[in-house]
Write an enzyme that holds these catalytic residues in place. Structure first.
Site, short mmCIF file in Angstrom:
data_model
loop_
_atom_site.label_atom_id
_atom_site.label_comp_id
_atom_site.label_asym_id
_atom_site.label_seq_id
_atom_site.Cartn_x
_atom_site.Cartn_y
_atom_site.Cartn_z
N HIS B 82 -2.93 0.75 -19.58
CA HIS B 82 -1.81 0.92 -19.92
C HIS B 82 -2.06 1.50 -21.45
O HIS B 82 -2.71 1.22 -22.08
CB HIS B 82 -1.05 -0.39 -19.89
N ASP B 161 11.34 -9.98 -17.12
CA ASP B 161 11.07 -8.79 -18.00
C ASP B 161 12.25 -7.64 -17.89
O ASP B 161 12.58 -7.03 -18.88
CB ASP B 161 9.78 -8.18 -18.00
N ARG B 168 17.18 -6.57 -24.51
CA ARG B 168 16.44 -6.06 -25.95
C ARG B 168 16.94 -4.55 -26.40
O ARG B 168 17.35 -4.44 -27.40
CB ARG B 168 15.05 -6.37 -25.98
N SER B 183 5.95 -8.55 -22.74
CA SER B 183 6.18 -7.81 -21.50
C SER B 183 5.61 -6.93 -20.72
O SER B 183 5.25 -6.71 -19.48
CB SER B 183 7.43 -6.93 -22.44
#
Lengths: 313, 313
Positions: B82, B161, B168, B183
């Site tokens: 990631h 999420d 958010r 997250s």
């Protein structure tokens, strides 16, 4: 104007502009800005605070979110007082008649209990068949006739505060000095008095834990008063112990009446005389504290301030 | 459990319990806890943080809010990576084929662009008639056949999420290390890989401004990996300049293909070799970095990693 940028600005510790604050309050009232953005902003304010200019603008935006009481047909100086409250705080019940008997006009808007202590309206309604003044005409007429009337809070005054307070209550954002100060002062200013006395309490039984915090809140409210050119003064008083001896709506009414008859608890009587003397000076009914205190002691001693019925039985 | 008490606890800087965190995520997903309370809590977390235990519990609660991909019918070590992303970041497009050609299984779930940079799916779809794998059976079959498949994110994975990120984004509460870490890791863990490599970028073109902040985020994610007994490693890389020379979905695909042909920009090729060598070690395809790097350079040199069509024309 994207409201998330206002939130991020405050989160970063920067001061909001008047336009940003107006956009917040107007947008929240008309439903354009959602609860979840306002609660996030309030939390950011809890951490980053607001300077006195921002606080005054917030109060102004809230004040102009609704109507303001027009008390221009009342002659004389209209005095108001506000206590941050606590267990056994029945000050309005004794203080308002005392200063009214000394010539001040008291046209007071009172609330109901928010927490575990009753509000002034709750306490008055513990008197059998007592009727709270319902409309503005009766309210103004009664102040002109007997110098004193208490009316319940109207939804038309400071609607922004009704919304904001309900949201703060459930989002953990109650204990912020600028949010508390602007909320209290917007309601005081909307109810049209000429002078405002604030009794800011601290200690175990009060909302503010320390004298320093209470002073900070008092200063924030006085700064707002100055912004609106209103004579605003404050007392910082201790609330580690309940005020007086009586706790409970009906018992507190009895204690207030006893105090007006000169038979009240020492601490409560002293607080009323202290607060009353400041109010008399604000209303220019007395030049100095000694004169003011003597006037208040006189109306108690000569029975001028008795209730028309004996509620102490 | 009153959720406002959870908000106030975090606001006061205290650590939340596992029960409080589970109540938050479950209550938010099933609609019992409203947006305005969650946004206030997220803002309090932005200021007060979360310790590594709380962050792991939050990640766990989010992970179990939905399904997890079952990759047990894939033989061998499934590697995932990631990147926190940035302008010109097309790492997955070149890195995944490289490590797959060295024997790692890459069963990757990728997203679309959130900000101004495209996501891996957006970039791949700039290839004419390119078809993203649509279902899990095709996905698993393709990984078993050619070691590599990329699937789009499913709504059934980590629904908490999806909700939380959307909130958010509009409440100014994106930039919190524990919220970002949980997250990212919840999505990585839900997609079923055995090992995770994180490329945490810092600098002007990255989300994290400094190397210190990037390291803090990397450490938070590694701690979550440890909680779940997953081999999780991180690289901290600079993103003051766009990565490589190409910016834009189709141009970035061309640059990735050129890189696989040994004609890529120096910085991007070096990043892919560096990241790839860590992934080969995680998958135990290589004992040390020198061997791993040689394997990667070999698959580029011998053309094993070429696309079947020439996308660089």
């Amino acid at each position: 104007m994207r409201f998330v940028e206002t939130i991020e600005k405050k989160k970063a510790g920067k001061a909001l502009s008047k336009a940003e604050i107006n956009h917040w309050i107007q947008g929240y009232c008309n439903g354009e800005i959602p609860d979840y953005q306002v609660s996030a902003l309030c939390m950011a304010i809890c951490f980053q605070g607001m300077n006195s200019q921002e606080t005054a603008w917030l109060c102004e935006a809230m004040l102009y979110s609704g109507e303001q009481l027009d008390l221009s047909c009342i002659d004389g100086c209209i005095c108001d007082k506000h206590s941050t409250g606590g267990v056994g705080d029945k000050t309005s019940l004794a203080l308002a008649p005392m200063v009214a008997a000394c010539g001040c006009k008291i046209a007071k808007m009172s609330g109901r209990g928010l927490g575990h202590t009753g509000g002034t309206l709750d306490k008055l309604e513990s008197i059998t068949s007592f009727r709270i003044v319902q409309n503005e005409q009766d309210f103004i007429r009664q102040v002109n006739e007997i110098n004193l009337a208490i009316i319940g809070q109207s939804d038309r005054l400071v609607p922004a505060d009704c919304l904001l307070y309900a949201l703060r209550d459930v989002s953990g954002t109650v204990d912020s000095i600028p949010l508390i100060a602007s909320s209290i002062m917007a309601k005081k200013l909307a109810s049209g008095a000429d002078t405002i006395l604030l009794d800011v309490k601290y200690g175990e039984g009060a909302f503010m834990p320390t004298a320093e915090k209470a002073e900070e809140l008092a200063n924030a409210m006085i700064a707002i008063g100055r912004h609106f050119h209103k004579d605003t003064r404050a007392m910082i008083t201790n609330m580690d112990q309940p005020l007086g001896m009586a706790i409970g709506n009906a018992l507190e009414v009895k204690e207030a009446v006893a105090t007006l008859q000169g038979r009240g608890p020492h601490d409560f009587t002293r607080l009323c005389i202290e607060a009353g003397s400041i109010m008399l000076m604000q209303a220019k009914q007395a030049d100095n504290k000694q004169t003011a205190q003597a006037m208040l002691q006189e109306v108690i001693a000569n029975g001028k301030v008795q209730f028309t019925r004996d509620y102490t039985r």
